[in-house]
Design an enzyme around this catalytic site. Structure first.
Site, PDB file in Angstrom:
ATOM      1  N   ASN A 124       3.024  -4.453   4.351  1.00 26.06           N
ATOM      2  CA  ASN A 124       4.219  -4.247   3.042  1.00 26.06           C
ATOM      3  C   ASN A 124       3.922  -2.563   2.337  1.00 26.06           C
ATOM      4  OD1 ASN A 124       1.954  -5.103   2.083  1.00 26.06           O
ATOM      5  ND2 ASN A 124       2.439  -5.223   0.529  1.00 26.06           N
ATOM      6  N   HIS A 125       2.791  -2.155   2.520  1.00 28.39           N
ATOM      7  CA  HIS A 125       2.876  -0.676   1.946  1.00 28.39           C
ATOM      8  C   HIS A 125       4.030   0.361   2.993  1.00 28.39           C
ATOM      9  CE1 HIS A 125       1.237  -1.378  -2.394  1.00 28.39           C
ATOM     10  NE2 HIS A 125       1.123  -2.524  -1.766  1.00 28.39           N
TER      11      HIS A 125
END
Lengths: 293, 293
Positions: A124-125
């Site tokens: 998700n980063h």
């Protein structure tokens, strides 16, 4: 397994490297780069077949030039060499890497000498964004330095085709699902919109591994991926995103698979889970057996 | 020169590609990528020995992930192949590429199959910044996709060591100076702080080319690089930064060198100079003679 190296697939498993985290900090600025280098060094030292990363290789969706440059430098230094790759890829690379700019696996490119392939999903980063759905790990894939899989272009359904990897008598189906917004993935599973494709013949002869990057711990009713959503034909689930290191395989009796949660390779928050000793795992698979060291 | 291909160095010269300029524009968004692809296609078609870029390959100091990804994709597609490189590098790569993370030339890396080497300096748009002095073209250098030279770490002096390139009987000394703030470069030249190193033996047997990325047109007393600041042993100066295409070599009689100004490969402003037809140049050098097509 040690006495049958030709039939044993050796995979170094690491996740949530968050490279670039606190890179401007005078004291801890180099930590994430050093840790990545240690992981690459271990991959070389333990003569693994490949390195498997569970997402969030980069801390930021748009890492600094310095950060990308360091990652390129490290991977080029450790992974490009003459070591022969000793497994075969039987699946169609155009399918598994179809959402990248090079729908092929790097170690078969005649213009690159890849000794240690890296397979990774995005977290998700370092997730895809923008009209072309490109993410920071795509830069590494386009350079031919990693193999980025598990990237989906659809928001309405998720079709997961495995990498089919064969080494001697061992056959591994490796499924990847890059980070998807928790609620969306929850809904997709609830609505039966997630399809795992299995090998066409002798599906049960394949050792099945999935790598995911989602909340494992419950965050509200739909803010996590319940383990029982995942298909029970899986043998091992490698769980990225959760930062505490639970490298000992945990048995899920209802699904009859093991969950392996390497945890982040660097501490990014002051929670108890982060205080546990960090580790990477050496996953060895021979036919339908595995062990983790 | 056509009848002595083994002794003729063929260089495709282009500059100010500004890749990523207006990339979000619905109409012109792809222009810079298409133009870069055309240049790479021409390099391949005309079987050049290498491609020389005069800076501002990227429009932005911190290009988007999409932009870097496209550039990697294009260079990997066109420049990584089996074509044999037919010149030798006689200078020490550790000196010319000493300010990069890989102080070596890409086509000699045994892990990369480089068919069309690219040599580039950085421009003012894609200049180094931050504590480690890294620039966007560094990413391409670290991937082994280009050779970034002319990057200086000192602000108090400028030492310019040439790439010494030999093809048959032709010997070319190629000097690069990446973009330096105009006033600083002006001051460095005024204070005799700029040193051009010449080949140790038979310096006059080397055809000397410099590639610079500065204002050529006067902008106030110190806001440009006067041509007469450049040493008169040079044979050709390739001028980046100025966007109008003046691809016909212009003789500077006081310095006795020619100036070649390819101009930007895409229009980035509505000035008269930008309205001139865009072109790239094919520079052919045989011993001490050259021509441009």
């Amino acid at each position: 397994m040690d006495n049958e190296p030709d039939n044993t697939l050796r995979i170094l498993v690491a996740t949530d490297n968050h490279v670039g985290y606190l890179e401007k900090d005078g004291l801890r600025g180099n930590d994430t780069f050093t840790t990545l280098e240690e992981i690459l060094f271990l991959a070389q030292k333990h003569k693994v077949d490949f390195l498997l990363l569970g997402g969030d290789l980069f801390h930021e969706n748009r890492p600094s030039i310095y950060c990308v440059n360091e990652v390129l430098r490290l991977i080029r230094t450790y992974c490009l060499n003459d070591r022969p790759v000793q497994f075969e890829l039987l699946s169609d690379a155009k399918t598994t890497f179809g959402t990248t700019s090079f729908p092929s696996v790097n170690y078969l490119d005649p213009n690159l000498n890849v000794g240690i392939p890296i397979f990774t999903i995005h977290g998700n980063h370092d997730d895809p964004s923008g009209p072309k759905n490109v993410c920071a790990p795509d830069l590494l894939h386009s350079s031919g330095f990693v193999n980025l899989f598990g990237k989906s272009e659809s928001v309405e359904a998720l079709e997961v085709s495995p990498l089919l990897i064969k080494k001697g008598s061992t056959k591994v189906a490796l499924y990847g699902i890059g980070a998807v917004r928790e609620e969306r993935l929850h809904r997709l599973f609830r609505n039966n919109k997630v399809t795992f494709f299995r090998p066409e013949t002798d599906a049960n002869q394949w050792f099945s591994v999935a790598v995911v990057h989602q909340n494992r711990v419950r965050h509200g009713p739909t803010g996590y991926l319940p383990e029982h959503f995942l298909p029970d034909f899986l043998d091992v689930v490698i769980w990225g995103h959760e930062h505490d290191c639970r490298i000992e395989p945990e048995w899920n009796s209802s699904q009859s698979f093991y969950v392996l949660q390497p945890g982040s390779s660097v501490a990014t928050s002051l929670i108890n889970g982060e205080a546990i000793t960090k580790a990477v795992g050496l996953l060895e698979i021979r036919e339908l057996q595995f062990k983790v060291r």
